[in-house]
Design a protein around this motif. Sequence first.
Motif, PDB file in Angstrom:
ATOM      1  N   ARG A  20       1.798  66.509  90.446  1.00  0.00           N
ATOM      2  CA  ARG A  20       1.411  67.851  90.891  1.00  0.00           C
ATOM      3  C   ARG A  20      -0.105  67.961  91.000  1.00  0.00           C
ATOM      4  NH1 ARG A  20       4.847  72.006  91.349  1.00  0.00           N
ATOM      5  NH2 ARG A  20       3.316  73.595  90.810  1.00  0.00           N
ATOM      6  N   ASP A  21      -0.816  67.356  90.077  1.00  0.00           N
ATOM      7  CA  ASP A  21      -2.277  67.341  90.187  1.00  0.00           C
ATOM      8  C   ASP A  21      -2.725  66.571  91.423  1.00  0.00           C
ATOM      9  OD1 ASP A  21      -3.003  68.931  88.057  1.00  0.00           O
ATOM     10  OD2 ASP A  21      -3.198  67.273  86.638  1.00  0.00           O
ATOM     11  N   ARG A  22      -2.056  65.448  91.693  1.00  0.00           N
ATOM     12  CA  ARG A  22      -2.438  64.614  92.834  1.00  0.00           C
ATOM     13  C   ARG A  22      -2.203  65.322  94.163  1.00  0.00           C
ATOM     14  NH1 ARG A  22       0.846  59.126  93.477  1.00  0.00           N
ATOM     15  NH2 ARG A  22       2.390  60.639  94.231  1.00  0.00           N
ATOM     16  N   MET A  23      -1.228  66.221  94.212  1.00  0.00           N
ATOM     17  CA  MET A  23      -0.929  66.902  95.469  1.00  0.00           C
ATOM     18  C   MET A  23      -1.979  67.959  95.822  1.00  0.00           C
ATOM     19  SD  MET A  23       2.043  69.710  94.563  1.00  0.00           S
ATOM     20  CE  MET A  23       1.599  71.265  93.743  1.00  0.00           C
ATOM     21  N   MET A  24      -2.747  68.405  94.835  1.00  0.00           N
ATOM     22  CA  MET A  24      -3.569  69.588  95.017  1.00  0.00           C
ATOM     23  C   MET A  24      -4.537  69.531  96.206  1.00  0.00           C
ATOM     24  SD  MET A  24      -2.480  71.821  92.938  1.00  0.00           S
ATOM     25  CE  MET A  24      -3.812  73.007  93.028  1.00  0.00           C
ATOM     26  N   PRO A  25      -5.281  68.445  96.424  1.00  0.00           N
ATOM     27  CA  PRO A  25      -6.266  68.460  97.521  1.00  0.00           C
ATOM     28  C   PRO A  25      -5.659  68.691  98.898  1.00  0.00           C
ATOM     29  CG  PRO A  25      -6.721  66.654  96.001  1.00  0.00           C
ATOM     30  CD  PRO A  25      -5.384  67.211  95.624  1.00  0.00           C
ATOM     31  N   ARG A  26      -4.384  68.303  99.103  1.00  0.00           N
ATOM     32  CA  ARG A  26      -3.782  68.428 100.427  1.00  0.00           C
ATOM     33  C   ARG A  26      -2.570  69.362 100.442  1.00  0.00           C
ATOM     34  NH1 ARG A  26      -3.347  62.771 103.440  1.00  0.00           N
ATOM     35  NH2 ARG A  26      -3.023  64.280 105.128  1.00  0.00           N
ATOM     36  N   ASP A  80       1.514  76.455  84.711  1.00  0.00           N
ATOM     37  CA  ASP A  80       1.954  75.403  85.626  1.00  0.00           C
ATOM     38  C   ASP A  80       2.082  74.102  84.844  1.00  0.00           C
ATOM     39  OD1 ASP A  80       1.999  74.988  88.894  1.00  0.00           O
ATOM     40  OD2 ASP A  80       1.501  73.137  87.818  1.00  0.00           O
ATOM     41  N   PRO A  81       3.038  73.228  85.209  1.00  0.00           N
ATOM     42  CA  PRO A  81       3.150  71.951  84.506  1.00  0.00           C
ATOM     43  C   PRO A  81       1.928  71.054  84.657  1.00  0.00           C
ATOM     44  CG  PRO A  81       5.133  72.412  85.789  1.00  0.00           C
ATOM     45  CD  PRO A  81       4.116  73.423  86.188  1.00  0.00           C
ATOM     46  N   ALA A  82       1.098  71.303  85.674  1.00  0.00           N
ATOM     47  CA  ALA A  82      -0.051  70.445  85.953  1.00  0.00           C
ATOM     48  C   ALA A  82      -1.362  71.127  85.582  1.00  0.00           C
ATOM     49  CB  ALA A  82      -0.086  70.059  87.422  1.00  0.00           C
ATOM     50  N   PHE A  83      -2.309  70.349  85.081  1.00  0.00           N
ATOM     51  CA  PHE A  83      -3.583  70.889  84.614  1.00  0.00           C
ATOM     52  C   PHE A  83      -4.400  71.491  85.744  1.00  0.00           C
ATOM     53  CE2 PHE A  83      -8.165  70.144  84.011  1.00  0.00           C
ATOM     54  CZ  PHE A  83      -8.396  70.988  82.935  1.00  0.00           C
ATOM     55  N   LEU A  84      -4.575  70.754  86.843  1.00  0.00           N
ATOM     56  CA  LEU A  84      -5.425  71.237  87.934  1.00  0.00           C
ATOM     57  C   LEU A  84      -4.850  72.484  88.590  1.00  0.00           C
ATOM     58  CD1 LEU A  84      -6.552  67.908  89.664  1.00  0.00           C
ATOM     59  CD2 LEU A  84      -7.833  69.343  88.066  1.00  0.00           C
ATOM     60  N   ALA A  85      -3.533  72.518  88.763  1.00  0.00           N
ATOM     61  CA  ALA A  85      -2.911  73.703  89.348  1.00  0.00           C
ATOM     62  C   ALA A  85      -3.099  74.915  88.442  1.00  0.00           C
ATOM     63  CB  ALA A  85      -1.428  73.451  89.594  1.00  0.00           C
ATOM     64  N   ALA A  86      -2.885  74.721  87.155  1.00  0.00           N
ATOM     65  CA  ALA A  86      -3.059  75.829  86.212  1.00  0.00           C
ATOM     66  C   ALA A  86      -4.510  76.306  86.199  1.00  0.00           C
ATOM     67  CB  ALA A  86      -2.630  75.392  84.815  1.00  0.00           C
ATOM     68  N   ARG A  87      -5.440  75.373  86.149  1.00  0.00           N
ATOM     69  CA  ARG A  87      -6.855  75.757  86.110  1.00  0.00           C
ATOM     70  C   ARG A  87      -7.268  76.483  87.381  1.00  0.00           C
ATOM     71  NH1 ARG A  87     -11.416  71.144  85.741  1.00  0.00           N
ATOM     72  NH2 ARG A  87     -10.681  70.860  87.887  1.00  0.00           N
ATOM     73  N   GLY A  88      -6.785  76.010  88.537  1.00  0.00           N
ATOM     74  CA  GLY A  88      -7.150  76.641  89.794  1.00  0.00           C
ATOM     75  C   GLY A  88      -6.678  78.070  89.910  1.00  0.00           C
ATOM     76  N   ALA A  89      -5.569  78.395  89.233  1.00  0.00           N
ATOM     77  CA  ALA A  89      -5.034  79.760  89.269  1.00  0.00           C
ATOM     78  C   ALA A  89      -5.484  80.587  88.075  1.00  0.00           C
ATOM     79  CB  ALA A  89      -3.507  79.714  89.324  1.00  0.00           C
ATOM     80  N   GLY A  90      -6.389  80.033  87.263  1.00  0.00           N
ATOM     81  CA  GLY A  90      -6.850  80.753  86.086  1.00  0.00           C
ATOM     82  C   GLY A  90      -5.783  80.872  85.022  1.00  0.00           C
ATOM     83  N   GLY A  91      -4.880  79.868  84.961  1.00  0.00           N
ATOM     84  CA  GLY A  91      -3.788  79.931  84.007  1.00  0.00           C
ATOM     85  C   GLY A  91      -3.852  78.836  82.970  1.00  0.00           C
ATOM     86  N   VAL A  92      -2.707  78.541  82.375  1.00  0.00           N
ATOM     87  CA  VAL A  92      -2.619  77.528  81.330  1.00  0.00           C
ATOM     88  C   VAL A  92      -1.586  76.487  81.742  1.00  0.00           C
ATOM     89  CG1 VAL A  92      -3.316  79.102  79.499  1.00  0.00           C
ATOM     90  CG2 VAL A  92      -0.885  78.829  80.037  1.00  0.00           C
ATOM     91  N   GLN A  93      -1.746  75.264  81.227  1.00  0.00           N
ATOM     92  CA  GLN A  93      -0.792  74.202  81.492  1.00  0.00           C
ATOM     93  C   GLN A  93       0.355  74.292  80.492  1.00  0.00           C
ATOM     94  OE1 GLN A  93      -2.365  70.238  81.133  1.00  0.00           O
ATOM     95  NE2 GLN A  93      -0.624  69.287  82.169  1.00  0.00           N
ATOM     96  N   GLY A  94       1.574  74.140  80.984  1.00  0.00           N
ATOM     97  CA  GLY A  94       2.723  74.175  80.082  1.00  0.00           C
ATOM     98  C   GLY A  94       4.011  73.934  80.841  1.00  0.00           C
ATOM     99  N   ASP A  95       5.010  73.437  80.138  1.00  0.00           N
ATOM    100  CA  ASP A  95       6.326  73.214  80.739  1.00  0.00           C
ATOM    101  C   ASP A  95       7.205  74.444  80.572  1.00  0.00           C
ATOM    102  OD1 ASP A  95       6.025  70.531  81.646  1.00  0.00           O
ATOM    103  OD2 ASP A  95       6.184  69.829  79.578  1.00  0.00           O
ATOM    104  N   GLU A  96       8.116  74.616  81.512  1.00  0.00           N
ATOM    105  CA  GLU A  96       8.970  75.796  81.531  1.00  0.00           C
ATOM    106  C   GLU A  96       9.898  75.859  80.323  1.00  0.00           C
ATOM    107  OE1 GLU A  96       8.329  74.245  85.746  1.00  0.00           O
ATOM    108  OE2 GLU A  96       8.568  73.464  83.728  1.00  0.00           O
ATOM    109  N   ASP A  97      10.285  74.692  79.787  1.00  0.00           N
ATOM    110  CA  ASP A  97      11.157  74.693  78.617  1.00  0.00           C
ATOM    111  C   ASP A  97      10.374  74.666  77.310  1.00  0.00           C
ATOM    112  OD1 ASP A  97      10.222  72.133  78.970  1.00  0.00           O
ATOM    113  OD2 ASP A  97      12.190  71.170  79.049  1.00  0.00           O
ATOM    114  N   ALA A  98       9.061  74.929  77.392  1.00  0.00           N
ATOM    115  CA  ALA A  98       8.208  75.040  76.198  1.00  0.00           C
ATOM    116  C   ALA A  98       7.092  76.044  76.493  1.00  0.00           C
ATOM    117  CB  ALA A  98       7.624  73.679  75.819  1.00  0.00           C
TER     118      ALA A  98
END
Length: 288
Positions: A20-26, A80-98
């Motif tokens: 998910r982090d790798r997908m972010m640029p594109r 978001d499960p991914a660090f970069l996605a969470a950071r870009g949205a001003g959120g936190v990284q975490g899994d849905e089942d935790a």
Amino acid sequence: MTSPETRPDIFDRTLRARRRDRMMPRFADHDFLYRLMRDELLDRLTDVQRDLPEALVIGCPDGSARAALEAMDKRVACVDPAFLAARGAGGVQGDEDALPFADNSFDLIIACGTLDSVNDLPGALILMRRVLRPDGLMLAAFAAAGSLSTLKAALLAAEGDRPAQHVHPQIDVRAAGDLLARAGFAMPVADGETLTIRYGDIVRLMHDLRHMGAGNVLASRPPALGRDTLMRAAAHFADAADPDGRTAEQMAILYLSGWKPDASQAAPARRGSARVSLAEALKAKPQT
């Protein structure tokens, strides 16, 4: 019986986050499925006659869902499960089942595009109900059973007698409705739609999947496809093409909704039924 603490993961959590982090640029060039799901969830939310001021977005690859909810005067948190996605949205990284949130923290949850690759979907739904306040609403969308049928058939034919699992296991509408009821949601609704996408070749399809973060992240995933196998799969994919040379692929999208029980609500539907109309479940505004 294996306990939840020792049960092996279906999906590789680390690889899932990394891809998910790798997908972010594109991602913006390949986000059509995400946009479809996001817009449908937001559209369904407009039928709800309640304020639901505190919202949680699960799956935030571009921040657009957060911006749309803030435009509705909601206070929004993102995970978001991914660090970069969470950071870009001003959120936190975490899994849905935790989920890293306390019980009774939100009035609304929008979960877009990630629940198809969470290890413990029943546990994730239970946690979402728990972090909702009484009479809070959960809306979710993700890829479902029936997705990528043409790709699966091409890979199966290409690998012959020793096929491997390249596509994630998928849940259907009936099972999803049952899971909602078992997770304790009131007025559970599960419905879906199927999108047809036409591709000139299998490589373009795989390219889209890679850059929308939808590649194989199974913990027991097979080795990468060899050149010969990929060429055979490409040929099978091309054989399924329409007269114009483009091959139709299917993406089935599953939509879920449910309310956290509250004394003010009507009695919940029988477990596993999930057949109440969407208009009733979301308490739609009357037409004028």
